[in-house]
Design a protein around this motif. Sequence first.
Motif, mmCIF file in Angstrom:
data_model
loop_
_atom_site.group_PDB
_atom_site.id
_atom_site.type_symbol
_atom_site.label_atom_id
_atom_site.label_comp_id
_atom_site.label_asym_id
_atom_site.label_seq_id
_atom_site.Cartn_x
_atom_site.Cartn_y
_atom_site.Cartn_z
ATOM 1 N N LYS A 20 58.896 42.140 38.241
ATOM 2 C CA LYS A 20 58.175 41.326 36.621
ATOM 3 C C LYS A 20 57.225 40.552 37.621
ATOM 4 O O LYS A 20 57.302 39.382 38.729
ATOM 5 N N VAL A 21 56.309 40.029 37.592
ATOM 6 C CA VAL A 21 54.864 39.269 37.177
ATOM 7 C C VAL A 21 54.186 38.342 36.277
ATOM 8 O O VAL A 21 54.089 39.292 35.125
ATOM 9 N N GLY A 22 53.740 36.827 36.495
ATOM 10 C CA GLY A 22 54.270 35.949 35.624
ATOM 11 C C GLY A 22 52.198 36.812 35.383
ATOM 12 O O GLY A 22 51.640 35.730 36.309
ATOM 13 N N MET A 23 52.115 37.701 34.543
ATOM 14 C CA MET A 23 51.020 37.501 33.994
ATOM 15 C C MET A 23 50.538 37.395 32.752
ATOM 16 O O MET A 23 51.462 37.627 31.501
ATOM 17 N N THR A 24 49.424 35.998 31.904
ATOM 18 C CA THR A 24 49.596 36.147 31.056
ATOM 19 C C THR A 24 47.908 35.936 30.355
ATOM 20 O O THR A 24 48.046 35.915 29.043
ATOM 21 N N CYS A 25 47.187 36.612 30.708
ATOM 22 C CA CYS A 25 46.021 37.294 30.768
ATOM 23 C C CYS A 25 45.456 38.510 31.015
ATOM 24 O O CYS A 25 45.781 38.868 32.730
ATOM 25 N N SER A 26 44.242 38.973 30.605
ATOM 26 C CA SER A 26 43.757 39.937 31.738
ATOM 27 C C SER A 26 43.239 40.136 32.558
ATOM 28 O O SER A 26 43.414 40.462 33.713
ATOM 29 N N GLY A 27 43.222 38.549 33.019
ATOM 30 C CA GLY A 27 42.519 38.553 34.540
ATOM 31 C C GLY A 27 43.142 38.218 35.384
ATOM 32 O O GLY A 27 43.531 38.622 36.338
ATOM 33 N N CYS A 28 44.970 37.757 34.565
ATOM 34 C CA CYS A 28 46.175 38.038 35.629
ATOM 35 C C CYS A 28 46.596 39.301 36.090
ATOM 36 O O CYS A 28 46.718 39.938 36.925
ATOM 37 N N SER A 29 46.331 39.999 34.810
ATOM 38 C CA SER A 29 46.589 41.871 35.756
ATOM 39 C C SER A 29 45.576 42.470 36.000
ATOM 40 O O SER A 29 46.016 43.013 36.820
ATOM 41 N N GLY A 30 44.790 42.244 35.976
ATOM 42 C CA GLY A 30 43.035 42.435 36.757
ATOM 43 C C GLY A 30 43.486 42.130 38.565
ATOM 44 O O GLY A 30 42.993 42.842 38.714
#
Length: 80
Positions: A20-30
């Motif tokens: 589980k990774v705290g990602m809130t936007c496409s920049g985070c997932s990028g």
Amino acid sequence: MFFTILSSVLFPMENTYNFKVGMTCSGCSGAVNRILSKTAGVKSFDISLETQKVSVVADGLTQDQVFEAIKKSGKPVEVL
């Protein structure tokens, strides 16, 4: 014992690890994508921004090694 060590060297085991990774936007997932793309031993991965989950198929890497790689993205990570 020798055969086990030898076979793991000759035929590294492929494992799937889930985080589980705290990602809130496409920049985070990028950021996670860039890290995993550059990590030797990562064969494939799936990143879901919606569920904040990352599944990684790795060859010759431990779960801790993949965890530490994802941590380099600067995002909070936990093992599922």
